[in-house]
Every structure is written in C-alpha cells, then in structure tokens.
Design an enzyme around this catalytic site. Structure first.
Site, mmCIF file in Angstrom:
data_model
loop_
_atom_site.group_PDB
_atom_site.id
_atom_site.type_symbol
_atom_site.label_atom_id
_atom_site.label_comp_id
_atom_site.label_asym_id
_atom_site.label_seq_id
_atom_site.Cartn_x
_atom_site.Cartn_y
_atom_site.Cartn_z
ATOM 1 N N CYS A 159 39.457 -54.437 -52.050
ATOM 2 C CA CYS A 159 40.909 -54.512 -52.199
ATOM 3 C C CYS A 159 41.320 -55.559 -53.249
ATOM 4 O O CYS A 159 42.420 -55.513 -53.774
ATOM 5 C CB CYS A 159 41.580 -54.787 -50.866
ATOM 6 S SG CYS A 159 40.895 -56.199 -50.023
ATOM 7 N N GLN B 160 30.062 -56.533 -49.375
ATOM 8 C CA GLN B 160 30.639 -55.507 -50.258
ATOM 9 C C GLN B 160 29.794 -55.333 -51.523
ATOM 10 O O GLN B 160 29.616 -54.218 -52.003
ATOM 11 C CB GLN B 160 32.084 -55.886 -50.610
ATOM 12 C CG GLN B 160 33.007 -55.747 -49.413
ATOM 13 C CD GLN B 160 34.363 -56.434 -49.621
ATOM 14 O OE1 GLN B 160 34.472 -57.419 -50.342
ATOM 15 N NE2 GLN B 160 35.384 -55.905 -48.965
ATOM 16 N N GLY C 77 53.914 -62.670 -25.570
ATOM 17 C CA GLY C 77 54.547 -61.999 -26.715
ATOM 18 C C GLY C 77 53.584 -60.997 -27.317
ATOM 19 O O GLY C 77 52.402 -61.313 -27.481
ATOM 20 N N GLY D 287 53.792 -59.562 -30.377
ATOM 21 C CA GLY D 287 54.082 -59.425 -31.817
ATOM 22 C C GLY D 287 52.815 -59.380 -32.669
ATOM 23 O O GLY D 287 51.698 -59.511 -32.160
#
Lengths: 422, 273
Positions: free
Chosen positions: A49, A120, A189, A191
């Site tokens: 990427c 990679q 939470g 999130g």
C-alpha cells in the site's frame, strides 16, 4: 544493468499509489510480457500500500533499455496517464542495492522499522522466483536483503517500541501482565478506536473479552466479530471486579468510571492490579483513579507520548542500521563485480591464443616441424606467464569496489567485448 | 597451598567483576556480543569457582563451608547458578545486571578472608553441620534473589506509575512475572531457612546441650525467619503482593546482611560464622 524504478509514499500521492497497486496475477502478467521482449531479464515487482517498485537486472544485450522504458511499461500496463512518470524514482547499480536493503530493513517505511515490509519483500521475491523470473543476481540480491533486514532488526532497536496508540496500549498491558490470555478485558464503547485496541489485544493472546456499550445491539455486533461477550452498561461495576484490562473509548460527555467504584472493585479484587486504557476525549475514567494502589491509568495523551518516545528511539538507531547496510551493499557489489571478471579472463585467454595461432601460422613455411613445436611451446609458456600475471593483478587491483572500471579498461586495452554478468 | 588458594579465589573474583561489567554494558547498550560472551565467561567461572571450593576441601580434608568467608563463597556460587537456571528457564536475562554486582561483592569478601580458617572441630565434620550450612546458605541465596526481584519490581512499578517509560520498561519482565517469581523464591528460601535453623538448633542441643536462642546472631536469624513467615502469611491472608512484598524482600535482605555479616563485629556470639 541492475536497478529499480518505483513510487512510494514519499514520492507520490495515495491516489497514484492506488492506481499502481499490482496483485499477483498482474505481476505475473507484466513480468511475463516484459520477459517476452527480454528473455534474459531478471524482474521482481514489489507492490504494497505504500510502494510499487520494479527491481531488475538487465543483460548487456538490453543496454538500449533505460529507466524510462521500464517506467513506461508499468504505467502503460496500468493505463495511467504518461505524466505520472515524474513521480517515479530510479536507482541504478549500488544505489539500487542500498535502496532494497533499506526497504527490507524498514528504513524506507512510513512507520520506521516496521516488520511487515520484510514479509512483503519475501512475497514479491517468491512470486518472481517461483516463475523463474530471477536468476543469479536477483536471487543473491534478495536473499542478501532478507539477511540485512533480519540483522538490522536484531542488532539495532529500529523496530522496538509500539508505533501506534493501540499497540502502545497493548505493549503497556504486557509489561503489567505476563500472559494476556489469563486476564479478562472489558471494552467500554464499541467505536473504531476501541476496536483497534481490541484487535491488538486479540493478536497478543487476549481471550476473555467483554464489550459494554450504551446500545447493546452495537456491542453484540462487535462481540460476534471478536467472539466476545456483550454486556449492558449497568453491569459495569460488576465487570470492574472481574476484568484486569479496561479499555474505555466512548464519546460520553460524563465520566463513566468513578473512583469510588474502582475503590470498591479493588477491595473485592484483593488489590490485584488493574490497567485502564482511556482513549476517550473527554476522559471516561475519573482522574483520581490513577492514585489508587496497583491501578495504572493511561489516557490518549500518555499513549501518544509513548509512541513519540518510541519514534525518537527508533530514529536514534538509523545510523547503526545505515552502517550495516553500507557494509552489506559493498560486499554485494564486490561479489557482483567479481562475477564480471570471469568472462573477461576467458576473453583475454581466447584473444592471446588467437594471436599466437596467427603468428605460428605465418611461421609454418619458414620453420621445420620440430622448430615450430618448440616455438609453439615457448609461446604458450609466455602466454601462461603473462596471463597469470594479468589475472593476479587484475583481481588484486580491482578488489576495491571498482572492478567494473578495471574490467572496462582491460577490455579496451585488449579489444575484448564487454563482460556480461549473466 | 594457601597462597595458591588465594590467587585462585582472586581470579574468580576478578572474573565475577568482569561478568558484572559485561552485564551492565549489555543492559544499557543492548549489544548482543556482550550477552553471548558473558554467558560463556560465566559458565567458565562457575567451573573455576566449583574447582576452587573442591580444591580447598580436598587440601584441608574438610567440608569447605566452615567459616563466614567460605559461606559467602558458596552463597555467591549458588546465586550465580540460580541466575543461569532462571536465565535459561524463564529467559529472565535482565536479572544479571542486578545479581552479579552482589555475587562479586560476596566473593570478594570471601577472597579477602580466605586465609582465616577456623579450627576444624568435630562439629564441622558432622553431616548435620553440612545440612545446616547448606540449607541456610540456599535460603540466603533465595532471599538475595527475592531482594533483586523486589528492586526490579519497584523500578518498573515506578516507571509505569509515573509514565516515564525508560530503560527498565524496555528491559525488565512484566510486573506480574516479577511478583510471581518473588513469591516462589521467597517461599523456597523460607523452607530452606526453616530447615537450616531447625538443624542448627538440633546441633546446638546435641553438641552444647542447650539452645542459645538469645544469642544475638541466632536471635536475629530467628527474627529474619519470623519476618518472612509474616510476609508469606500476609500474602495468603491479606493478599499482600507487588510493592508491599517487594519492600519486605528489601528489608529482609538488609536484615540478612546484618545478621550474617555485621552482627559478628558488634556483638559477641557463640555462633562462629
């Protein structure tokens, strides 16, 4: 010619990098097409990427092929506008070797010293080598790059310390608790930020995870993904007793974890340590909680300070890593140049033999057979002596990283063809 | 023979000093070369140290643990061996930097005092005496480790609480592991000290016909035993752990050094070493 062309996060925008991402099939197709034109070329495409790079070793017969040709092949394959060329960088010979070693060591990565890049690079090499698109030079170059990547990571602290807030939180947890699988986690939470920490905790072995959220449905959705248990916010005090690691990441305007609750929990826990990771702004955990014995509280600022400190430490290791890379580049390039000596020596031998044969032929009618034999023996003896001397001194003189220059000079002196590495 | 013994002992001390320095260099710089060479040097020195003790015993036809200085020498050997065990079983590499200055100090004191040899009384040849000294020394070795682990715990705890994550954070094992190790080693030390004290009292009863419990050295050793018993009980009853137990380890060690070394200088005691 050995070299690399490519783009990375420093040279180009994310948009261009997205367009230049190659998957395995595309790499096979691109390299296959290029090898049709240049069967002796060695090629490896590294596509992540943050970068897309083409490593190559072209034989002398491809001398007319330059960096522009290779960049052109890549952008035409991806059907990208021609002006994208200006975002490409190019490195040839020693610079290309140094560049690959830096990439494999994580020195060229967005997160300095990160480990993923080495895997990679190995994968990129596997794709090419398994299809016989690499030979002596790139095989050796990539194997050396793996060694350098490993050495830099073991001999320096370039990859030490967490490089993100979520990893920093988990790293802290591992300095308090020795085995995360034995310590229940409570995520308050559901999130995105909390989920990132959860992912890291899972990677490091956390097994017993509970998720509390105002909307129970969201907690249940996340629980399914991480094989966790969804609990309602009303049960928070109960889980404070049970859980050792508490990750708070909500947008609640008020404090959700009160000091009195934690005090009570600590009494029931018989003082067993607790670690609070408070990623919320405003904070979910009462500031007084950190004053309690055996309770550790880290908020977002603390964690960011840890990450910044780690980055500084990593930066301090660049010089050490650079020394390893410089030495390894020199070693590799010496080997590469010594490969070129062998065809030069053979060429020299052939050239001298041809001169002797020519001279002996001209003497055939002037000398008797026995005399010709004696002259031939003498000429071969002198050739051997001279050749031995030239080879010995060529090796000795060129053992300073400048073999190619010396080889070139010998080729010119004796009117030989240029040595071909392949 | 005595001179040779002194030089051998001095060589062992010097090597422990070099090992301690190497551990420090490795701890602060993280250079692997020092880790490898230190381990090799340590194994060689342990062999040399063992040879030194055996040679002393054989030359003088007695058990080489009959005075304070020999006790310190054995204590340093045991501490070093225990380090190797922990190093390879638990990968607790960072212990070395804390342990070896202590090992060196113990051995250096034993080297300086190597010429002082008490008369080999009948008492020193009895199996009960050997049992008493060996178990007590092992117990002391464990308490020395407990102190080291306690100090490591306190350092790391402080860095984590103050959020100033420096060298200790990078190098030391997790708090939980340090606490568990400390607990185990304290318990082990307590068991050995209990056996040592029991054997000592039994021996006093057999040879002297009395148990001089109020003798300063014996009394302080009993106090040490009570202190660790208190710690072990508090861990089980009141869930004492972490910082409290680390402080107890440090206090216990200071007490041990006092009762083992200093008390002989200040008080008159029937316990020769």
């Amino acid at each position: 010619m050995l070299g690399v062309v490519g783009v990375n996060y420093k040279s180009s925008s994310l948009q261009l990098r997205e367009q230049l991402v190659f998957n395995e099939e595309e790499i096979v197709e691109l390299v296959g097409a290029m090898r049709k034109d240049e069967p002796d070329a060695e090629l490896v495409v590294l596509s992540t990427c943050n970068r897309t790079e083409l490593y190559f070793n072209l034989p002398e017969s491809c001398a007319h092929r330059d960096f522009n040709y290779l960049i052109g092949r890549m952008i035409r394959f991806k059907k990208i506008e021609d002006n994208a060329r200006r975002y490409f960088y190019t490195y040839g010979e020693q610079e290309a070797v140094t560049h690959l070693f830096k990439v494999a060591s994580g020195l060229n990565s967005m997160v300095l010293g990160e480990n993923q890049i080495l895997g990679q690079v190995k994968e990129a090499y596997r794709i090419s080598s398994s299809r016989k698109n690499t030979r002596t030079v790139l095989n050796r170059l990539f194997h050396r790059a793996f060694e350098v990547g490993k050495r830099v990571r073991t001999e320096t602290a370039i990859n030490e310390g967490a490089s993100s807030v979520s990893y920093a939180a988990v790293e802290l947890a591992t300095r308090i608790f020795s085995n995360l699988s034995a310590h229940p986690v409570l995520l308050i939470g559901a999130g995105e930020t909390g989920e990132l920490v959860l992912q890291c905790l899972r990677e490091r072995g956390s097994e017993h995870i509970h998720i509390a959220n105002r909307t129970l449905e969201r907690a249940q959705n996340l629980s399914e993904k991480y094989k966790a248990e969804a609990v309602s916010m009303q049960r928070l005090p109960e889980f404070l007793v049970h859980c050792d690691i508490i990750v708070a990441s909500t947008s609640a305007p008020e404090q959700l974890v009160k000091v009195q609750e934690v005090k009570r929990a600590m009494e029931q826990r018989h003082g067993h340590p607790m670690f609070f990771i408070d990623l919320s702004v405003p904070r979910d955990v009462d500031e007084e909680v950190k004053k309690l014995e055996n309770v550790f509280v880290y908020d977002i600022d603390d964690l960011e300070a840890v990450v910044a400190h780690n980055y500084e430490k990593r930066k301090g290791e660049i010089e050490k890593a650079g020394k390893i890379i410089t030495q390894q580049t020199k070693d590799f390039y010496n080997w590469l140049s010594s490969m070129s000596l062998s065809p030069t020596i053979t060429g020299l031998k052939v050239k001298l033999s041809a001169i002797i044969d020519e001279e002996l032929n001209s003497l055939k009618n002037k000398l008797s057979e026995s005399e010709l034999e004696k002259v031939s023996k003498f000429a071969n003896y002198v050739q051997g002596k001279y050749l031995g001397l030239v080879v010995k001194n060529l090796k000795k003189l060129s053992n300073n990283g400048r073999q190619l220059e010396y080889i070139d000079m010998v080729c010119r002196l004796f009117e030989l063809q240029g040595g071909d590495r392949n | 023979m005595m001179i040779q013994g002194f030089y051998l002992s001095l060589a062992v001390s010097i090597l422990y000093f070099i090992i301690a320095i190497f551990f420090m260099v490795h701890f602060f710089t993280g250079r692997r070369l020092f880790s490898i060479s230190t381990n090799i040097l340590l194994i060689l020195n342990l062999l040399l140290h063992t040879y030194q003790l055996i040679a002393t015993g054989m030359a003088e036809q007695r058990f080489p643990l009959v005075n304070l200085f020999e006790a310190l020498s054995v204590l340093s050997l045991l501490t070093a061996v225990l380090y190797l065990l922990l190093r390879f079983l638990l990968k607790a590499k960072s212990l070395g930097v804390f342990v070896f200055p202590m090992v060196f100090t113990f051995h250096l004191i034993s080297t300086v005092g190597v010429k002082i040899v008490y008369l080999a009384e009948e008492l020193f040849r009895s199996p009960l005496f050997m049992f008493h000294t060996i178990t007590t020394i092992i117990g002391y070795g464990c308490f020395a480790y407990s102190m080291v682990l306690g100090v490591m715990y306190l350092y790391l705890f402080r860095e984590l609480k103050r959020k100033k994550l420096r060298l200790m954070f990078d190098r030391l094992p997790p708090l939980e592991l340090l606490d568990k190790l400390n607990n185990a080693i304290q318990l082990l030390g307590f068991i050995f000290l209990s056996l040592g004290i029991a054997a000592g009292l039994l021996m006093a009863h057999i040879y002297w016909g009395t148990m001089p419990l109020l003798d300063p050295k014996i009394f302080l050793s009993l106090c040490l035993w009570v202190l660790y018993l208190f710690g072990i009980l508090m861990r089980r009853i009141s869930s004492w752990s972490g910082r409290r137990m680390s402080y107890l380890s440090v206090i216990g060690f200071a007490w041990m050094v006092f009762s083992f070394l200093v008390v002989r200088i200040i008080f008159i005691t029937v316990h020769n070493f």
